[in-house]
Scaffold this motif. Structure first.
Motif, PDB file in Angstrom:
ATOM      1  N   ASP A 196      27.583  32.481  51.632  1.00  0.00           N
ATOM      2  CA  ASP A 196      27.748  32.920  50.307  1.00  0.00           C
ATOM      3  C   ASP A 196      29.379  32.994  50.154  1.00  0.00           C
ATOM      4  OD1 ASP A 196      26.784  32.604  47.593  1.00  0.00           O
ATOM      5  OD2 ASP A 196      26.919  34.740  47.541  1.00  0.00           O
ATOM      6  N   SER A 197      29.837  33.871  50.998  1.00  0.00           N
ATOM      7  CA  SER A 197      31.432  34.209  50.898  1.00  0.00           C
ATOM      8  C   SER A 197      32.160  32.864  51.295  1.00  0.00           C
ATOM      9  CB  SER A 197      31.703  35.322  51.799  1.00  0.00           C
ATOM     10  OG  SER A 197      31.157  36.333  51.457  1.00  0.00           O
ATOM     11  N   GLN A 198      31.706  32.143  52.299  1.00  0.00           N
ATOM     12  CA  GLN A 198      32.319  30.945  52.641  1.00  0.00           C
ATOM     13  C   GLN A 198      32.555  30.131  51.267  1.00  0.00           C
ATOM     14  OE1 GLN A 198      30.303  29.307  55.764  1.00  0.00           O
ATOM     15  NE2 GLN A 198      31.231  30.527  57.330  1.00  0.00           N
ATOM     16  N   ARG A 199      31.420  29.952  50.618  1.00  0.00           N
ATOM     17  CA  ARG A 199      31.423  29.156  49.496  1.00  0.00           C
ATOM     18  C   ARG A 199      32.384  30.039  48.340  1.00  0.00           C
ATOM     19  NH1 ARG A 199      29.443  29.963  44.659  1.00  0.00           N
ATOM     20  NH2 ARG A 199      27.971  31.603  45.371  1.00  0.00           N
ATOM     21  N   ARG A 207      35.487  37.591  44.601  1.00  0.00           N
ATOM     22  CA  ARG A 207      34.100  38.070  44.697  1.00  0.00           C
ATOM     23  C   ARG A 207      33.602  38.354  46.204  1.00  0.00           C
ATOM     24  NH1 ARG A 207      31.249  40.468  41.706  1.00  0.00           N
ATOM     25  NH2 ARG A 207      29.607  39.111  41.801  1.00  0.00           N
ATOM     26  N   VAL A 208      34.405  37.741  47.166  1.00  0.00           N
ATOM     27  CA  VAL A 208      34.182  37.837  48.642  1.00  0.00           C
ATOM     28  C   VAL A 208      34.242  39.622  48.817  1.00  0.00           C
ATOM     29  CG1 VAL A 208      34.662  37.647  50.888  1.00  0.00           C
ATOM     30  CG2 VAL A 208      34.986  35.640  49.506  1.00  0.00           C
ATOM     31  N   LEU A 209      35.070  40.266  47.940  1.00  0.00           N
ATOM     32  CA  LEU A 209      35.244  41.728  48.160  1.00  0.00           C
ATOM     33  C   LEU A 209      33.890  42.570  47.818  1.00  0.00           C
ATOM     34  CD1 LEU A 209      38.906  42.161  46.371  1.00  0.00           C
ATOM     35  CD2 LEU A 209      38.328  41.937  49.206  1.00  0.00           C
ATOM     36  N   ASP A 210      33.216  41.658  47.033  1.00  0.00           N
ATOM     37  CA  ASP A 210      31.900  42.215  46.482  1.00  0.00           C
ATOM     38  C   ASP A 210      30.839  42.042  47.662  1.00  0.00           C
ATOM     39  OD1 ASP A 210      30.797  44.147  44.483  1.00  0.00           O
ATOM     40  OD2 ASP A 210      30.275  42.345  43.496  1.00  0.00           O
ATOM     41  N   SER A 211      30.889  41.455  48.400  1.00  0.00           N
ATOM     42  CA  SER A 211      29.740  40.955  49.245  1.00  0.00           C
ATOM     43  C   SER A 211      29.101  42.135  49.813  1.00  0.00           C
ATOM     44  CB  SER A 211      30.365  39.985  50.620  1.00  0.00           C
ATOM     45  OG  SER A 211      29.403  39.765  51.462  1.00  0.00           O
ATOM     46  N   LYS A 212      27.804  41.836  49.772  1.00  0.00           N
ATOM     47  CA  LYS A 212      26.912  43.085  50.428  1.00  0.00           C
ATOM     48  C   LYS A 212      26.388  42.777  51.732  1.00  0.00           C
ATOM     49  CE  LYS A 212      26.375  44.929  46.088  1.00  0.00           C
ATOM     50  NZ  LYS A 212      27.287  43.718  45.453  1.00  0.00           N
ATOM     51  N   VAL A 213      26.868  41.772  52.289  1.00  0.00           N
ATOM     52  CA  VAL A 213      26.742  41.656  53.745  1.00  0.00           C
ATOM     53  C   VAL A 213      27.538  42.382  54.721  1.00  0.00           C
ATOM     54  CG1 VAL A 213      26.858  39.514  55.773  1.00  0.00           C
ATOM     55  CG2 VAL A 213      25.979  39.114  53.151  1.00  0.00           C
ATOM     56  N   ALA A 214      26.855  43.161  55.774  1.00  0.00           N
ATOM     57  CA  ALA A 214      27.552  44.026  56.278  1.00  0.00           C
ATOM     58  C   ALA A 214      28.765  43.215  57.208  1.00  0.00           C
ATOM     59  CB  ALA A 214      26.499  44.852  57.417  1.00  0.00           C
ATOM     60  N   THR A 215      28.475  42.427  57.986  1.00  0.00           N
ATOM     61  CA  THR A 215      29.597  41.717  58.872  1.00  0.00           C
ATOM     62  C   THR A 215      30.667  41.147  58.090  1.00  0.00           C
ATOM     63  OG1 THR A 215      28.350  39.554  58.469  1.00  0.00           O
ATOM     64  CG2 THR A 215      27.987  41.132  60.424  1.00  0.00           C
ATOM     65  N   LEU A 219      34.755  42.500  58.230  1.00  0.00           N
ATOM     66  CA  LEU A 219      36.033  41.907  58.270  1.00  0.00           C
ATOM     67  C   LEU A 219      37.019  41.976  57.230  1.00  0.00           C
ATOM     68  CD1 LEU A 219      34.448  38.126  58.596  1.00  0.00           C
ATOM     69  CD2 LEU A 219      35.733  39.400  60.440  1.00  0.00           C
ATOM     70  N   LEU A 220      36.607  42.360  55.983  1.00  0.00           N
ATOM     71  CA  LEU A 220      37.461  43.138  55.191  1.00  0.00           C
ATOM     72  C   LEU A 220      38.127  44.482  55.370  1.00  0.00           C
ATOM     73  CD1 LEU A 220      34.979  42.103  52.000  1.00  0.00           C
ATOM     74  CD2 LEU A 220      37.354  40.966  52.605  1.00  0.00           C
ATOM     75  N   ALA A 221      37.795  45.011  56.134  1.00  0.00           N
ATOM     76  CA  ALA A 221      38.388  46.375  56.585  1.00  0.00           C
ATOM     77  C   ALA A 221      39.934  46.136  56.675  1.00  0.00           C
ATOM     78  CB  ALA A 221      37.531  47.339  57.646  1.00  0.00           C
ATOM     79  N   ASP A 222      40.340  45.233  57.435  1.00  0.00           N
ATOM     80  CA  ASP A 222      41.890  44.921  57.880  1.00  0.00           C
ATOM     81  C   ASP A 222      42.491  44.173  56.909  1.00  0.00           C
ATOM     82  OD1 ASP A 222      41.598  46.898  59.839  1.00  0.00           O
ATOM     83  OD2 ASP A 222      40.748  45.092  61.117  1.00  0.00           O
ATOM     84  N   ALA A 223      41.582  43.698  55.669  1.00  0.00           N
ATOM     85  CA  ALA A 223      42.175  42.483  54.774  1.00  0.00           C
ATOM     86  C   ALA A 223      43.138  43.134  53.784  1.00  0.00           C
ATOM     87  CB  ALA A 223      41.173  42.187  53.806  1.00  0.00           C
ATOM     88  N   PRO A 224      44.158  42.440  53.237  1.00  0.00           N
ATOM     89  CA  PRO A 224      45.130  42.878  52.333  1.00  0.00           C
ATOM     90  C   PRO A 224      44.283  43.723  51.189  1.00  0.00           C
ATOM     91  CG  PRO A 224      45.496  40.561  52.860  1.00  0.00           C
ATOM     92  CD  PRO A 224      44.174  41.049  53.373  1.00  0.00           C
ATOM     93  N   ASN A 256      38.839  49.886  45.993  1.00  0.00           N
ATOM     94  CA  ASN A 256      39.823  48.906  45.694  1.00  0.00           C
ATOM     95  C   ASN A 256      39.128  47.495  46.033  1.00  0.00           C
ATOM     96  OD1 ASN A 256      42.335  50.593  46.021  1.00  0.00           O
ATOM     97  ND2 ASN A 256      42.069  50.777  48.239  1.00  0.00           N
ATOM     98  N   LYS A 257      37.852  47.457  46.358  1.00  0.00           N
ATOM     99  CA  LYS A 257      37.114  46.294  46.321  1.00  0.00           C
ATOM    100  C   LYS A 257      36.520  45.943  45.110  1.00  0.00           C
ATOM    101  CE  LYS A 257      36.586  46.496  51.360  1.00  0.00           C
ATOM    102  NZ  LYS A 257      35.566  46.898  52.351  1.00  0.00           N
ATOM    103  N   LEU A 258      36.461  46.818  44.131  1.00  0.00           N
ATOM    104  CA  LEU A 258      35.805  46.642  42.890  1.00  0.00           C
ATOM    105  C   LEU A 258      36.415  45.365  41.825  1.00  0.00           C
ATOM    106  CD1 LEU A 258      33.725  47.460  40.613  1.00  0.00           C
ATOM    107  CD2 LEU A 258      35.145  49.035  39.865  1.00  0.00           C
ATOM    108  N   VAL A 259      35.745  44.429  41.783  1.00  0.00           N
ATOM    109  CA  VAL A 259      36.662  43.409  40.996  1.00  0.00           C
ATOM    110  C   VAL A 259      36.005  42.740  39.874  1.00  0.00           C
ATOM    111  CG1 VAL A 259      37.982  42.579  43.091  1.00  0.00           C
ATOM    112  CG2 VAL A 259      35.517  41.599  42.573  1.00  0.00           C
ATOM    113  N   ARG A 260      34.437  43.270  39.712  1.00  0.00           N
ATOM    114  CA  ARG A 260      33.583  42.556  38.578  1.00  0.00           C
ATOM    115  C   ARG A 260      33.417  41.304  38.947  1.00  0.00           C
ATOM    116  NH1 ARG A 260      30.532  45.468  36.458  1.00  0.00           N
ATOM    117  NH2 ARG A 260      30.619  44.567  34.627  1.00  0.00           N
ATOM    118  N   GLY A 261      32.215  40.675  38.118  1.00  0.00           N
ATOM    119  CA  GLY A 261      31.933  39.372  38.535  1.00  0.00           C
ATOM    120  C   GLY A 261      32.437  38.291  37.764  1.00  0.00           C
ATOM    121  N   LEU A 262      33.243  38.555  36.601  1.00  0.00           N
ATOM    122  CA  LEU A 262      33.843  37.703  35.580  1.00  0.00           C
ATOM    123  C   LEU A 262      35.300  37.640  35.805  1.00  0.00           C
ATOM    124  CD1 LEU A 262      31.596  39.132  32.735  1.00  0.00           C
ATOM    125  CD2 LEU A 262      30.999  37.283  34.342  1.00  0.00           C
ATOM    126  N   ASP A 263      35.513  36.391  35.415  1.00  0.00           N
ATOM    127  CA  ASP A 263      37.268  36.023  35.815  1.00  0.00           C
ATOM    128  C   ASP A 263      38.026  36.555  34.676  1.00  0.00           C
ATOM    129  OD1 ASP A 263      36.807  34.482  37.833  1.00  0.00           O
ATOM    130  OD2 ASP A 263      37.265  32.577  37.042  1.00  0.00           O
TER     131      ASP A 263
END
Length: 432
Positions: A196-199, A207-215, A219-224, A256-263
């Motif tokens: 889903d994050s790839q898409r 919206r990748v920031l809001d992923s519920k997938v642990a892996t 990966l996002l731990a060191d992201a900007p 910092n990962k809270l982005v909401r689902g709407l543009d």
């Protein structure tokens, strides 16, 4: 054999024993909003599909996968509303309610529709109460909306069950620069992302920031981080929001990962979350959308708002046993009448009692029946007293008043004294 009729999956009936808590929640919030100067607006359930494609954003999950869209008889594409803000902005523009810097503070309530996998707290037809404020650019109105929701939790007894999460998305330019940095970081780790994050990386990367997938979260731990890209004006705005919440004493967490689902969001975004409902933890969310009116062809108009899910809040009240017992209180009285003359008099007497005692919960027997059958109905109703009107009572202009919940003796009360007698007997145990 024909298939039995039933509701569409994910679109639920709200039964009579459930509606009192819905009404309690809706009335509590409506009274609160009125106290803050917000006025109700009622919006169509159907809108042209373009409204949501332009407002919510193509590439979002809502537009791409979740909307109920169809062609009408004129071959025009219509959509059942998946959220309320876009329709509210459309109404503001259509009726000229934002021109000349007019301040508008509005709220609405009703069903929304998204094609999602139904689960507890998430349905295909769900209900929201939304609040929107226009032409107020400062952090004070952002803070007011959060304070308003905080006060609602206090009135409902939920203050200890919810947590406020805050973030700032900055300006559109800052967000675009951050998006590029995030995409570069994630592209280098593309194979490690969930499907889903790839898409989303090519359609809506934030919206990748809001992923519920642990892996993916690992990966996002060191992201900007978005905060590294905030413009000075957005930083100052965010500090202003936090300062006002601090002044009131509202606790919050920076996410910092809270982005909401709407543009359409920019600058302040917030969510109230709970850990009492499993995976469906967000009960209220919103933020700023200063560019949305311009997207729809209007002049630059600051906007900010939130929406809360009625189903989840009802579920939270029930889970925490915070539904007031009085909401499901039985009737105060059950009026039994024997014979047609008594039935006619009973109807008139019942209306006299309702005039004198406007909050009285009074059931009048319908369909006739024997003394035994009517008393059985009276007992089943849960009423505290049965009123008895038969041939003898009618002749004497009295009503028998028999307690149903204790062993007290029946009394005969004159019609003219009945309302005063009932007010005294029912007292604090009723809605009087």
């Amino acid at each position: 054999m024909s298939k039995s009729l039933q509701a569409i999956r994910g679109m639920n009936d709200i039964l009579p024993e459930q509606t009192p808590v819905w009404r309690y929640l809706e009335n509590t919030l409506a009274a609160l909003l009125e106290g803050y100067g917000y006025r109700e607006i009622r919006l169509p359930i159907l809108e042209f599909t373009e409204l949501f494609a332009r407002g919510i954003g193509e590439g979002t999950d809502v537009v791409d996968k979740e909307m109920y869209t169809f062609l009408d008889r004129n071959e025009e594409s219509l959509t059942l509303r998946p959220e309320g803000t876009a329709g509210c902005v459309r109404a503001m523009l259509e009726h000229g309610l934002t021109g000349g810097g007019q301040v508008q503070k509005l709220w609405y309530a009703g069903p929304m529709f998204r094609y999602e996998k139904p689960q507890k707290g998430r349905y295909r037809q769900f209900h929201q109460i939304g609040v929107e404020a226009f032409n107020q650019p400062g952090p004070d109105i952002d803070a007011e909306l959060i304070v308003l929701t905080w006060r609602l939790w206090q009135r409902l007894g939920l203050a200890d069950a919810v947590t406020l999460q805050l973030n700032s998305l900055g300006s559109s330019e800052a967000r675009a620069a951050y998006r590029d940095a995030l995409v570069t970081y994630l592209q280098a780790r593309f194979e490690q992302l969930d499907e889903d994050s790839q898409r989303r990386l090519t359609t809506n990367p934030l919206r990748v920031l809001d992923s519920k997938v642990a892996t993916t979260q690992a990966l996002l731990a060191d992201a900007p981080t978005l905060h590294d890209y905030l413009d000075d004006e957005s930083r100052a705005h965010f500090e202003g929001v936090k300062a006002r919440l601090d002044a009131v004493g509202i606790r919050y967490e920076i996410n910092n990962k809270l982005v909401r689902g709407l543009d359409y969001y920019n600058r302040t975004v917030f969510e109230w979350v709970t850990d009492k409902l499993g995976s469906q933890g967000t009960v209220c969310g919103g933020g700023r959308y200063d560019g949305l009116v311009t997207q729809f062809g209007g002049k630059p108009t600051p906007g900010v708002g939130f929406a809360m899910g009625v189903e989840r809040l009802v579920l939270l009240l029930e889970t925490l046993d915070l539904v007031p017992a009085s909401l499901n209180a039985p009737a105060d009285l059950y009026l039994c009448a024997f014979g047609e003359p008594a039935e006619l008099a009973a109807l008139a007497l019942a209306e006299r009692l309702r005039d004198a005692l406007p909050t009285l919960r009074l059931l009048v027997n319908a369909g006739g029946g024997s003394f035994k059958s009517q008393f059985k109905k009276a007992d089943k109703s849960g009423a505290r007293f049965a009123l008895i009107l038969g041939e003898d009572e009618l002749a004497s202009r009295v009503v028998g008043c028999k307690p149903l919940r204790d062993d007290s003796e029946q009394q005969n009360i004159a019609w003219d004294a009945l309302s005063e007698h009932l007010a005294a007997r029912l007292g604090a145990g009723s809605s009087l």
